[in-house]
Design an enzyme around this catalytic site. Structure first.
Site, PDB file in Angstrom:
ATOM      1  NE  ARG A 101      -4.003   0.655   1.907  1.00  0.00           N
ATOM      2  CZ  ARG A 101      -5.268   0.936   2.416  1.00  0.00           C
ATOM      3  NH1 ARG A 101      -5.359   1.837   3.256  1.00  0.00           N
ATOM      4  NH2 ARG A 101      -6.287   0.385   1.893  1.00  0.00           N
ATOM      5  CG  HIS A 128      -8.342   0.008  -3.203  1.00  0.00           C
ATOM      6  ND1 HIS A 128      -7.650  -1.284  -2.887  1.00  0.00           N
ATOM      7  CD2 HIS A 128      -8.986   0.359  -2.239  1.00  0.00           C
ATOM      8  CE1 HIS A 128      -7.766  -1.344  -1.689  1.00  0.00           C
ATOM      9  NE2 HIS A 128      -8.648  -0.658  -1.199  1.00  0.00           N
ATOM     10  CD  GLN A 131     -13.185  -1.542  -1.214  1.00  0.00           C
ATOM     11  OE1 GLN A 131     -12.311  -1.881  -0.400  1.00  0.00           O
ATOM     12  NE2 GLN A 131     -14.279  -2.326  -1.412  1.00  0.00           N
ATOM     13  CG  ASP A 218     -13.430   6.318  -1.611  1.00  0.00           C
ATOM     14  OD1 ASP A 218     -13.379   6.236  -0.888  1.00  0.00           O
ATOM     15  OD2 ASP A 218     -12.263   6.476  -2.436  1.00  0.00           O
ATOM     16  CB  CYS A 254     -14.149   1.451  -0.586  1.00  0.00           C
ATOM     17  SG  CYS A 254     -13.595   3.111  -0.638  1.00  0.00           S
ATOM     18  NE  ARG A 282     -10.191  -5.347   0.232  1.00  0.00           N
ATOM     19  CZ  ARG A 282      -9.769  -4.294   0.534  1.00  0.00           C
ATOM     20  NH1 ARG A 282     -10.224  -3.128   1.061  1.00  0.00           N
ATOM     21  NH2 ARG A 282      -8.399  -4.351   0.767  1.00  0.00           N
TER      22      ARG A 282
HETATM   23  N1  NVA Z   1      -9.910   6.987  -1.933  1.00  0.00           N
HETATM   24  C1  NVA Z   1      -9.501   6.538  -0.500  1.00  0.00           C
HETATM   25  C2  NVA Z   1      -9.692   4.918  -0.292  1.00  0.00           C
HETATM   26  C3  NVA Z   1      -9.504   4.620   1.197  1.00  0.00           C
HETATM   27  C4  NVA Z   1      -9.456   2.997   1.064  1.00  0.00           C
HETATM   28  C5  NVA Z   1      -8.070   6.887  -0.130  1.00  0.00           C
HETATM   29  O1  NVA Z   1      -7.135   6.668  -1.184  1.00  0.00           O
HETATM   30  O2  NVA Z   1      -7.613   7.316   0.821  1.00  0.00           O
HETATM   31  N1   CP Z   2     -11.427  -0.146   1.869  1.00  0.00           N
HETATM   32  C1   CP Z   2     -10.172   0.110   2.327  1.00  0.00           C
HETATM   33  O1   CP Z   2      -9.104  -0.157   1.732  1.00  0.00           O
HETATM   34  O2   CP Z   2     -10.030   0.310   3.692  1.00  0.00           O
HETATM   35  P1   CP Z   2      -8.780   0.388   4.685  1.00  0.00           P
HETATM   36  O3   CP Z   2      -8.208   1.970   4.280  1.00  0.00           O
HETATM   37  O4   CP Z   2      -9.330   0.626   5.961  1.00  0.00           O
HETATM   38  O5   CP Z   2      -7.796  -0.791   4.378  1.00  0.00           O
END
Ligand code: NVA
Ligand code: CP
Length: 295
Positions: A101, A128, A131, A218, A254, A282
């Site tokens: 990540r 992602h 997801q 989101d 998500c 997930r």
């Molecule tokens: N678009 C959000 C998704 C988090 C799972 C982010 O990148 O923070």
């Molecule tokens: N949806 C998702 O990826 O959540 P987190 O940021 O908590 O891992």
């Protein structure tokens, strides 16, 4: 440098592989995981915070008989400047797969280029895909097929970009409503156009949700975009999932959700919200992916 199996975005799988992964996820969910990854180890590198991704991957590896190692930047020599390429090659000598990540998608690409084990994208600024696997499983559970009209309302961000490609791959027709300048990008629309699902683009949330079976959103301010907060709140005015926009459609998010911004508390807490099944999925979707990639 070794090119290896990777899951950096949904279309790293073929359409058949994606459908098989969703089938396998449904089977694992129904029957329970089967110890298929005994003695296997997943390294998980996190540059950003996480609840669902970390816990679902770590729990999944335990359920499958293996082990996961959580690594924040400060836990490895990455924090002191060791290159990603060296880290990828070193980790590959110990573990059976690497989940990353990271902010910059190019960093995930570099990890995959240098790793000799599968690399899984657990969220970059561009994509992602894990997801999306859960999203598609959730839609198929709710509607018993992919013969569904979906809408995306909000930011054309990482989650949206992978979802668009995933919908196109399984044949879901999708309308995307984003403010001008916050779309998913021509690159994603081009990739989606290679598949069957019809993707339409608008700046009108009402037009997008009209006739939709399911509506997805989101957060407006993603991780790393904190400086853009004021501009984004202004730009996304009118894009909130609330009672006046929606008319009985199922709702996906998500998570984490920012109640009062992209979605109201009422909508998130309503029976139409599939978000807890989506979060659970997930785990099942990633278990399916892990057993496929690590074998
Ligand atoms: N678009 C959000 C998704 C988090 C799972 C982010 O990148 O923070
Ligand atoms: N949806 C998702 O990826 O959540 P987190 O940021 O908590 O891992």
């Amino acid at each position: 440098m070794t090119t290896t199996t990777q899951f950096l975005d949904v279309d790293d799988l073929t359409r058949t592989e994606l459908l098989d992964t969703i089938d396998r996820a449904a089977e694992l969910k129904a029957a329970g995981p089967d110890g298929q990854l005994t003695d296997k180890t997943l390294a998980m590198l996190f540059e950003k915070e996480s609840t669902r991704t970390r816990i679902s991957f770590e729990t999944g590896m335990t359920q499958l008989g293996g082990h996961a190692i959580f690594l924040s930047p400060d836990d490895t020599q990455l924090g002191r400047g060791e290159p990603l390429s060296d880290t990828a090659r070193t980790l590959s000598r110990y573990v059976d797969a690497i989940m990353v990540r990271v902010f910059d998608h190019a960093d995930a690409v570099e990890m995959a280029e240098y790793a000799s084990v599968p690399v899984i994208n657990g969220l970059t600024d561009d994509a992602h895909p894990c997801q999306t696997l859960a999203d598609l499983l959730t839609i198929r559970e709710a509607f018993e097929s992919f013969d569904v009209q979906a809408a995306w309302v909000g930011d054309g961000n990482n989650v949206a970009r992978s979802f668009v490609i995933g919908c196109a791959m399984v044949g879901i027709d999708l309308t995307i409503a984003t403010p001008a300048g916050y779309g998913v990008g021509e690159d994603v629309l081009d990739r989606a156009a290679e598949f069957d699902g019809t993707i339409e683009v608008t700046t009108d949330p009402s037009a997008a949700v009209a006739g939709a079976d399911v509506v997805y959103t989101d957060v407006w301010v993603s991780m790393g975009q904190e400086d853009e907060r004021e501009a984004k709140l202004q730009a996304f005015d009118g894009y909130q999932l609330n009672e006046s926009l929606l008319d009985g459609q199922a709702v996906l998010h998500c998570l984490p959700a920012h109640r009062g911004e992209e979605i109201t508390d009422n909508v998130l807490e309503s029976d139409r919200a599939l978000v807890w099944d989506q979060a659970e999925n997930r785990l099942h979707a990633q278990n399916a992916l892990l057993t496929t990639l690590i074998e």
